[in-house]
Design an enzyme around this catalytic site. Sequence first.
Site, PDB file in Angstrom:
ATOM      1  N   ASP A   1      38.549  36.053  42.530  1.00 37.19           N
ATOM      2  CA  ASP A   1      38.518  35.032  41.486  1.00 37.19           C
ATOM      3  C   ASP A   1      38.646  35.705  40.131  1.00 37.19           C
ATOM      4  O   ASP A   1      38.148  36.812  39.926  1.00 37.19           O
ATOM      5  CB  ASP A   1      37.215  34.229  41.546  1.00 37.19           C
ATOM      6  CG  ASP A   1      36.008  35.059  41.163  1.00 37.19           C
ATOM      7  OD1 ASP A   1      35.435  34.815  40.088  1.00 37.19           O
ATOM      8  OD2 ASP A   1      35.641  35.964  41.930  1.00 37.19           O
ATOM      9  N   SER A   2      39.329  35.033  39.214  1.00 34.48           N
ATOM     10  CA  SER A   2      39.489  35.520  37.845  1.00 34.48           C
ATOM     11  C   SER A   2      40.107  36.918  37.866  1.00 34.48           C
ATOM     12  O   SER A   2      41.185  37.105  38.428  1.00 34.48           O
ATOM     13  CB  SER A   2      38.135  35.491  37.125  1.00 34.48           C
ATOM     14  OG  SER A   2      38.288  35.711  35.746  1.00 34.48           O
TER      15      SER A   2
END
Length: 205
Positions: free
Chosen positions: A186-187
């Site tokens: 994520d990210s």
Amino acid sequence: MGPFSVVFTFLLTASLAYYVYTPFPDGVEEPWKLMLLDATFRTAAKFQRLGFGHYIRSIRRFREVLLESDAGEDFVPGVKVSDVTFSGVPVRVYEASGGQGGLRRGLLYFHGGGWALGRASSYDKLTRIVSAELDAVVVSVDYRLYPEVQFPEPYLDCLAAAKHFLSAEVLSRYSVDPERVGVSGDSAGGNLAAAVAQEVHTRCS
């Protein structure tokens, strides 16, 4: 409480509210959470200028106190968790024990945090759930972070851990099907997952 205490409390509260408040467009969910995060970054930067160390380290300590808690086994029963190293890179391995036997899926997970925050334990509950629901071996990588290192060290850590996990010996040790191994994140971890996947695909082509 005397008049002085009342006035002092009022002024302190008003000052804190003024410092924390940041206008956001309509429709932003939980704006006060974003305001507190922004105020935390600004405060940490001020402490750095006063000689209290790098502001990122201050934010890490804040996260550890208020936001992070290592999950216990009661979160997701039946998942074995091991802290090991892959080619010198710390990783946390999750092995589901409720499958049907045979070879299992494998998943490399790279946490987010702007290449400066987070750790494998920050996502402990998530990776336990993924391991249990997919009957998969999940490898969460604790790559090095800024400011201790700079680019491309986080990427190189993730690539080294991925290459180690994808070796025939390690896949066999964890009973992972080499045809069913994925990468995720994520990210900033999503960026690392994409970069690692492209590099591994290029080398295997």
